[in-house]
Design a protein around this motif. Structure first.
Motif: not given
Length: 149
Positions: A18, A21-22
């Motif tokens: 996550s 992706r950020f």
């Protein structure tokens, strides 16, 4: 060079998918494609993520870290920026050292209560002043945001 999928990068670096992706969304790293639904990265992303981690540990914001990379991906850190951050860290270390010393004194102080200990009172007063200063800065920023809207 063999491309790494997002799961491999997460495993090698300890950075959750996550967060990867950020970071990609923020332009800190770039994927080179996909294998099925998984993003693919060049192996040098591992070093870049280590640089990002170092920057975060030093207290740089993600925006500041992003500015340390040129458009070609090379590292371009201004030495003045590093010196300024080192000065900030020195200030933080002095403040935290004083707080630690005060707390240790208060823990051993023979005064009947902590509020009767002059050293502890100085800590309380300093914390109150710092809190008021930070509140004024926050209020000023929020007023500035309201004016811009």
């Amino acid at each position: 060079m063999k491309a790494l999928d997002i799961a491999e990068v997460a495993t090698r670096t300890g950075v959750p998918a996550s967060a990867l992706r950020f970071y990609e969304e923020k332009g800190l790293i770039a994927s080179i494609g996909r294998r099925g639904l998984k993003r693919l990265f060049m192996p040098d992303v591992v070093e870049r993520l280590s640089l990002i981690a170092l920057g975060r540990l030093a207290g740089f914001s993600l925006e500041e870290i992003a500015g340390m990379f040129a458009t070609d991906g090379r590292l371009r850190i201004k030495r003045e920026q590093l010196a300024a951050k080192a000065d900030d860290l020195d200030s933080t270390i002095r403040r935290l050292s004083a707080m630690r010393d005060g707390l240790r004194h208060a823990a051993k102080c023979s005064a009947p209560s902590h509020l009767e200990c002059p050293t502890f009172r100085r800590l309380v007063n300093a914390a109150g002043q710092l809190s008021r200063t930070q509140s004024r800065k926050t209020v000023g920023k929020s007023k500035g945001l309201r004016k811009k809207r």
